[in-house]
Structures are given as C-alpha cells and as structure tokens.
Scaffold this active site. Structure first.
Site, PDB file in Angstrom:
ATOM      1  N   VAL A   1       0.846  -1.200   0.000  1.00  0.00           N
ATOM      2  CA  VAL A   1       0.000   0.000   0.000  1.00  0.00           C
ATOM      3  C   VAL A   1       0.877   1.245   0.000  1.00  0.00           C
ATOM      4  CG1 VAL A   1      -1.807   1.232   1.239  1.00  0.00           C
ATOM      5  CG2 VAL A   1      -1.790  -1.254   1.243  1.00  0.00           C
TER       6      VAL A   1
ATOM      7  N   PRO B   1     -42.921  17.844 -11.372  1.00  0.00           N
ATOM      8  CA  PRO B   1     -43.663  17.996 -10.124  1.00  0.00           C
ATOM      9  C   PRO B   1     -42.815  17.979  -8.866  1.00  0.00           C
ATOM     10  CG  PRO B   1     -43.998  15.805 -11.039  1.00  0.00           C
ATOM     11  CD  PRO B   1     -43.129  16.537 -12.015  1.00  0.00           C
TER      12      PRO B   1
ATOM     13  N   ASP C   1     -40.401  29.571  -9.125  1.00  0.00           N
ATOM     14  CA  ASP C   1     -41.528  29.789  -8.246  1.00  0.00           C
ATOM     15  C   ASP C   1     -41.595  28.737  -7.152  1.00  0.00           C
ATOM     16  OD1 ASP C   1     -43.635  29.119 -11.069  1.00  0.00           O
ATOM     17  OD2 ASP C   1     -42.832  27.679  -9.635  1.00  0.00           O
TER      18      ASP C   1
ATOM     19  N   LYS D   1     -45.434  32.627  -5.517  1.00  0.00           N
ATOM     20  CA  LYS D   1     -46.523  33.204  -4.743  1.00  0.00           C
ATOM     21  C   LYS D   1     -46.313  32.981  -3.260  1.00  0.00           C
ATOM     22  CE  LYS D   1     -50.200  32.824  -8.052  1.00  0.00           C
ATOM     23  NZ  LYS D   1     -51.300  31.982  -8.451  1.00  0.00           N
TER      24      LYS D   1
ATOM     25  N   GLY E   1     -42.829  24.970 -11.951  1.00  0.00           N
ATOM     26  CA  GLY E   1     -43.253  23.630 -11.541  1.00  0.00           C
ATOM     27  C   GLY E   1     -44.004  22.961 -12.684  1.00  0.00           C
ATOM     28  N   GLY E   2     -43.870  21.646 -12.811  1.00  0.00           N
ATOM     29  CA  GLY E   2     -44.609  20.896 -13.827  1.00  0.00           C
ATOM     30  C   GLY E   2     -44.197  21.284 -15.221  1.00  0.00           C
TER      31      GLY E   2
ATOM     32  N   THR F   1     -45.975  17.355 -16.271  1.00  0.00           N
ATOM     33  CA  THR F   1     -46.999  18.094 -15.543  1.00  0.00           C
ATOM     34  C   THR F   1     -47.519  17.260 -14.364  1.00  0.00           C
ATOM     35  OG1 THR F   1     -49.021  19.364 -15.784  1.00  0.00           O
ATOM     36  CG2 THR F   1     -48.915  17.308 -17.020  1.00  0.00           C
ATOM     37  N   ALA F   2     -48.053  17.958 -13.353  1.00  0.00           N
ATOM     38  CA  ALA F   2     -48.488  17.260 -12.135  1.00  0.00           C
ATOM     39  C   ALA F   2     -49.463  16.126 -12.439  1.00  0.00           C
ATOM     40  CB  ALA F   2     -49.121  18.259 -11.167  1.00  0.00           C
TER      41      ALA F   2
ATOM     42  N   MET G   1     -55.151  23.120  -8.671  1.00  0.00           N
ATOM     43  CA  MET G   1     -55.514  24.313  -7.882  1.00  0.00           C
ATOM     44  C   MET G   1     -56.970  24.270  -7.442  1.00  0.00           C
ATOM     45  SD  MET G   1     -53.564  27.249 -10.104  1.00  0.00           S
ATOM     46  CE  MET G   1     -53.950  26.598 -11.704  1.00  0.00           C
TER      47      MET G   1
ATOM     48  N   GLY H   1     -47.002  15.375  -4.749  1.00  0.00           N
ATOM     49  CA  GLY H   1     -46.755  14.237  -5.635  1.00  0.00           C
ATOM     50  C   GLY H   1     -45.306  14.136  -6.086  1.00  0.00           C
TER      51      GLY H   1
HETATM   52  N1  SAH Z   1     -47.499  24.038 -14.333  1.00  0.00           N
HETATM   53  C1  SAH Z   1     -47.828  23.141 -13.254  1.00  0.00           C
HETATM   54  C2  SAH Z   1     -49.143  23.479 -12.600  1.00  0.00           C
HETATM   55  C3  SAH Z   1     -49.133  24.776 -11.862  1.00  0.00           C
HETATM   56  S1  SAH Z   1     -50.662  25.087 -11.082  1.00  0.00           S
HETATM   57  C4  SAH Z   1     -47.863  21.702 -13.809  1.00  0.00           C
HETATM   58  O1  SAH Z   1     -47.786  21.507 -15.009  1.00  0.00           O
HETATM   59  O2  SAH Z   1     -47.924  20.784 -12.994  1.00  0.00           O
HETATM   60  C5  SAH Z   1     -50.346  24.561  -9.452  1.00  0.00           C
HETATM   61  C6  SAH Z   1     -51.128  23.316  -9.144  1.00  0.00           C
HETATM   62  O3  SAH Z   1     -50.496  22.173  -9.695  1.00  0.00           O
HETATM   63  C7  SAH Z   1     -51.237  23.013  -7.670  1.00  0.00           C
HETATM   64  O4  SAH Z   1     -52.287  23.753  -7.077  1.00  0.00           O
HETATM   65  C8  SAH Z   1     -51.548  21.537  -7.686  1.00  0.00           C
HETATM   66  O5  SAH Z   1     -52.900  21.313  -7.988  1.00  0.00           O
HETATM   67  C9  SAH Z   1     -50.728  21.066  -8.871  1.00  0.00           C
HETATM   68  N2  SAH Z   1     -49.421  20.517  -8.484  1.00  0.00           N
HETATM   69  C10 SAH Z   1     -48.228  20.965  -8.864  1.00  0.00           C
HETATM   70  N3  SAH Z   1     -47.242  20.202  -8.350  1.00  0.00           N
HETATM   71  C11 SAH Z   1     -47.837  19.239  -7.634  1.00  0.00           C
HETATM   72  C12 SAH Z   1     -47.377  18.132  -6.883  1.00  0.00           C
HETATM   73  N4  SAH Z   1     -46.080  17.873  -6.746  1.00  0.00           N
HETATM   74  N5  SAH Z   1     -48.284  17.339  -6.268  1.00  0.00           N
HETATM   75  C13 SAH Z   1     -49.594  17.588  -6.400  1.00  0.00           C
HETATM   76  N6  SAH Z   1     -50.101  18.621  -7.098  1.00  0.00           N
HETATM   77  C14 SAH Z   1     -49.233  19.433  -7.722  1.00  0.00           C
END
Ligand code: SAH
Length: 458
Positions: A23, A224, A247, A269, A300-301, A330-331, A382, A411
């Site tokens: 070593v 998500p 966001d 928000k 998101g999403g 998307t979610a 939402m 989710g």
């Molecule tokens: N552009 C995003 C949606 C934005 S609106 C998309 O395509 O997913 C925000 C809403 O998306 C939330 O109020 C909820 O209803 C949903 N959302 C986003 N992320 C989520 C998650 N990880 N789990 C559950 N709902 C989710």
C-alpha cells in the site's frame, strides 16, 4: 459537507511516508508523480523503494519513527500494519498541525484521499467522506467513461489563451459564454481527433469573431418535484443559466442543480411570503435578457399547463427576445404515476381532462356537463379550496356520488401523501390535504389500492 475539498500542490514539498509495504508503494508512486519530496520510515525497503532510494528520489530515514521525522513536513502518511505506530504518527502530526492520513483508518485521518479521474490538468475527485471507498471508486469508474480523454488537452489550450480571452471580453459572464460556446463547438471535435493545432486555430478564429452573447429566455418545466423527472434539456438549460427565476413549486432538490454562482430570483406566490406580480416577472425576464444574460424561467410541472408560460412567451415575443420552451412532466402525469393511478384504462376511462379549479375571471362557469361525463378521468389543478362546489356540481350534472377520487399532495416528493375516497367525501379529503394537491376524479382512482408503489403507502 463533512470534508473541505482541495487539491494540494506538493511539488518540492516534504511528505513523510511511514511504511514500505504494498500500500505504501502505491502511495509513494502517486506522491512522487506530483513532485513531492518523499521521506520514508521503514525497517527494510523492497526492490522498488530501494531503486527510488538509489536514484535519490526518496530519502530513507531508517526504521524508527521519531517526532523529528516530521520536521518541515507538510503531509504525513502512515501505511504500516502496526496500529500503535500508526497512531503515534497521527498524534505527533496532530500535535504539530501537520495533515496526516493513516491508510484505511478514518478516525486517524485529518485528510482523506479521493478516487480520481485524471485528465490532467483536469482532475475529478470523488470521495465518500471515508464511509465507503468502494462506492467512491464505482462513481469514479462511471465518471471515467463520461469525461472524454481529450479534456486535458482542451484545458491546456484554454490555460494558454486565458489572458487573451480575458482581454477580449468585458466581464466574467461574457467570458463564461465564450468558453461554453467554444467547448460545445468544432473546437471539441478537433481536440477529440487529436489535432490540437487545428483546435487552436479554431479557438483563435472564434475569439477574433467574438460578439457578446445575445440574451435569451428559456421557459423550463421543472416537473412535479422529483429531480429525476427533469429532462436532459431542462438540466442543460438550468446549468447554463446566468439567472434563474423560480416559483414556489420548484423543489429544493431541483434548485440544488442550479450553478452556485447563478443568480436565483424567487417569483413564487408562496416563497418567502412575497408575491411578485406577473407583470413584474414579465418585466424582469425582458430586462435580464436584454442585458445579454441567459435567463431561465423555472416553473413547476410544465410551463404551458396552468403555468402562465403562454403569457410569458407572448411578452417575450412582443419584446423581440429569443426564447425556447422546455416541456416538463406536468403534475397530472407525475403525481398520478407516483400514486399508482393510471390516467386512462381500457375498462373505465377512455379520456382524461385536465382542468383548473381557479380561473382568472371570477364567476366564470366551467361546462359542468362535459366535466361530469362518465368514462373519463378528471384531474383538477388548484382545486382543493373549491372541492365542495366541484363535487356538488359534478353530482348535479350526473356523475355518481360513489365515483372513486384521490387527492395527491406533494406528488413525486418524499413527503407525497395520497387520500382516496368517493366523490361525496371529496370536500373532507381536500380540506385535510397538504398543498400542493391535485384532485383526481374517476374510476381509475380506485386502482391505487392495487398499483401503489411509491412513498409511505407502498
Ligand atoms: N405548471 C404546473 C401546474 C401549476 S398550477 C404543472 O404543469 O404541474 C399549481 C397546481 O399544480 C397546484 O395547485 C396543484 O394542484 C398542482 N401541483 C403541482 N405540483 C404538484 C405536486 N407535486 N403534487 C400535487 N399537485 C401538484
């Protein structure tokens, strides 16, 4: 982070090695390679150590370790199978504030040695913080395959041209853009072919024709939450960004993929309780892009699904700013998949409808007749605050009060939770659900019992 990562310049500096077994020989070879002045304490020398000693590459101090062996030494390495001796070396080094590594003994190490991918002058070090060298080596092997062999040669040329590029550009951002563009260009393929003269001419030509980067905006869907659901385009755009507007729905795990020196601006928000108005966000996107920056708007999403991506793209188009859209999961796709709920199923759902529970204009009524149709899955974004109206109207327009429903919170994230029930109890389920939450209405929601696989309930 448990250890501070650094690369030590040992050229011409004294290093003490205690031990001269197999070593120790490996350690010695690595230390000699970087130009360390090696002093060795060992009772006997094997042929390799003997030949290093004969050619003056190491200094043999004999078989006894004494405190003064550490005089003027920067690093000490103990690689003997005598635990007490190793311990004494460590304690003596500690007392003097000299870095010490006892091979394979984490608690006797003030520095540890990573597994290294060597593309000198580029070096990539992987460490498990002393917990699992095998795991670190496994990653080293993977990275070894990913980093092209000509990386080192490119870095050498870059080093040679660094000052000239600095003179030709106005600031650090412009310089980064220049280099990033260069490394993605023909320069890399010329270097890969080993034609470094042509690569250098290419570099010179690109610098001669250099014009400051025009700003752009990339609207990126972050998915998500689970960072593994980012697309390759999303990750590349995030890592190239000078500034990221994000966001509240963008998870911490995803924000951790943003470059450390990029500016991060929250326009969420709920983030930090301040609400940057959409008009303000639009204005900032335009302003930063006009200043020549690479802007990522991380949402998101998917940016075009209830994400105001359309409005932002319209503003960019009007302002003449180049933009790209990177779709995200998307979610409705991500959260249902992780909840074990298929959106369609040949037996009970021939279509899926994504709707928002929230509209820009108050009082605007959705087409309840369409929403209440059977054999379809209704996914409501939402919508938790309006769950009672939604449940009531759907039943009024013909959907059975017994229809299975699910409310999916957070989710795809480690804290995902899912409530299931029937349409008549949707308001209670929604009221208790952590946010963000997605409501799924339709027979498919009942399949979760059979198909769940992720998170607490799996
Ligand atoms: N552009 C995003 C949606 C934005 S609106 C998309 O395509 O997913 C925000 C809403 O998306 C939330 O109020 C909820 O209803 C949903 N959302 C986003 N992320 C989520 C998650 N990880 N789990 C559950 N709902 C989710």
């Amino acid at each position: 982070m448990s250890h501070y990562p650094m690369f030590a310049n040992l050229r011409g500096r004294a290093v003490l090695l205690v031990g001269a077994g197999q070593v120790a020989e490996r350690k010695a070879a690595a230390l000699l390679q970087v130009g360390a002045v090696l002093r060795v304490v060992a009772e006997t020398l094997n042929p390799q150590f003997q030949s290093w000693s004969d050619s003056g590459r190491i200094e043999w101090l004999g078989g006894v370790f004494r405190e003064d062996c550490l005089n003027g030494v920067f690093l000490a390495v103990a690689a003997t199978d005598d635990r007490d001796l190793n311990q004494r070396v460590f304690q003596s080094a500690e007392a003097r504030g000299t870095f010490c590594n006892v091979v394979d003994t984490t608690d006797l190490c003030s520095f540890i040695v990573p597994a290294v991918v060597d593309r000198s002058p580029v070096q990539i070090a992987v460490s498990s913080g002393g917990t699992s060298p095998v795991l670190a080596r496994k990653w080293r092997q993977i990275i070894e395959m990913l980093v092209p062999l000509h990386t080192g040669k490119m870095a050498q040329l870059a080093g040679k041209w660094r000052d000239r590029v600095k003179e030709a550009t106005r600031n650090a951002e412009e310089r980064r853009h220049f280099w990033e563009k260069l490394f993605d260009s023909r320069f890399s393929s010329l270097a890969a072919q080993g034609d470094m003269a042509a690569a250098e001419s290419e570099l010179a030509a690109q610098l001669a024709g250099y014009a400051p980067h025009k700003g752009e905006v990339v609207l990126v869907g972050a998915g998500p939450g689970d960072a593994g659901l980012l697309t390759v385009h999303a990750l590349q755009a995030i890592q190239a960004a000078d500034v990221v507007f994000y966001d509240a729905l963008v998870s911490d795990e995803i924000m951790a993929t943003v470059r450390k020196d990029a500016e991060k601006i929250s326009v969420g928000k709920r983030a930090g309780c301040h609400h940057v108005q959409q008009e303000e966000t639009n204005r900032l996107l335009v302003e930063h892009a006009q200043a020549g920056r690479r802007v990522v708007r991380l949402k998101g999403g998917d940016p075009f699904v209830f994400g105001r991506g359309g409005e932002e793209a319209q503003v960019l188009r009007q302002a003449g700013i180049p933009y790209r859209i990177v779709p995200g999961v998307t979610a409705a796709l991500g959260a249902t998949a992780y909840a074990g709920i298929p959106l369609t199923h040949r037996d009970c759902a021939q279509s899926a409808l994504f709707v928002t529970g929230h509209s820009k204009h108050d009082g605007e009524q959705p087409d309840w007749r369409t929403l209440a149709l059977s054999n379809q899955t209704l996914v409501v974004y939402m919508g938790t605050l309006r769950a009672s109206v939604i449940a009531e109207k759907l039943v009024e327009y013909g959907r059975s009060a017994d229809t299975p429903v699910a409310v999916i919170s957070n989710g795809t994230l480690p804290n995902q939770s899912v409530q299931t029930g029937r349409l008549q109890n949707l308001p209670e389920l929604a009221e208790d659900a952590p946010r963000p939450a997605l409501m799924v209405i339709g027979e498919v929601a009942a399949l979760r019992d059979e198909l769940k696989w992720f998170g607490e309930a799996a």
